[in-house]
Design an enzyme around this catalytic site. Structure first.
Site: not given
Length: 150
Positions: A47, A49, A77, A80
């Site tokens: 991701h 992040e 999410c 993260c």
């Protein structure tokens, strides 16, 4: 957040879910920036992040990212959010909420769980319209073509 949006557009052009992230120091210096690369890397943890956290940790030569902020185009999410807590990120600023997977405000509130050893300051709605538009356009186009890896 404008830098995060630029990163989201890079992901969009690659066919990735268009999410961008930027980590800054307490003085506002950009430490890292990234976009989703889960398909490119064949990595469900890639991701925006997570990639940005890893790069910021390299820049700071420390796995603790004390006094940092992360700007993300969509609500992070749970995975993260957990990484932010472990890294000791001070604040998370995001654009648009995620009703299906939001880990900080919408679905879960991982960042302010007092049972954990660190809590996050959370600010939402920054450039909300722009952040929402790119994600909506992406999924609208994916639904039209009956989805590919989404």
């Amino acid at each position: 957040m404008k830098i995060a949006l630029t990163e989201a557009h890079k992901a969009y052009e690659m066919g990735e879910v268009p999410v961008g992230a930027v980590v800054t120091s307490s003085r506002g210096e950009v430490l890292s920036k990234s976009h989703n690369e889960t398909i490119k890397r064949n990595d469900p943890s890639a991701h925006a992040e997570i990639i940005a956290l890893r790069e910021a940790a390299e820049v700071l030569k420390n796995y603790r990212l004390n006094n940092t902020r992360i700007y993300v185009t969509i609500e992070p999410c749970v995975m993260c959010a957990g990484a932010f807590i472990h890294a000791r990120v001070e604040e998370v600023i995001f654009g648009v909420s995620d009703p299906k997977g939001g880990g900080l405000v919408t679905l879960y509130q991982v960042g302010n769980d007092a049972r954990l050893n660190h809590q996050l300051k959370v600010t939402s709605g920054v450039l909300k319209a722009e952040c929402g538009a790119i994600i909506q356009r992406f999924f609208h186009e994916k639904r039209k073509t009956k989805g590919k890896n989404v």
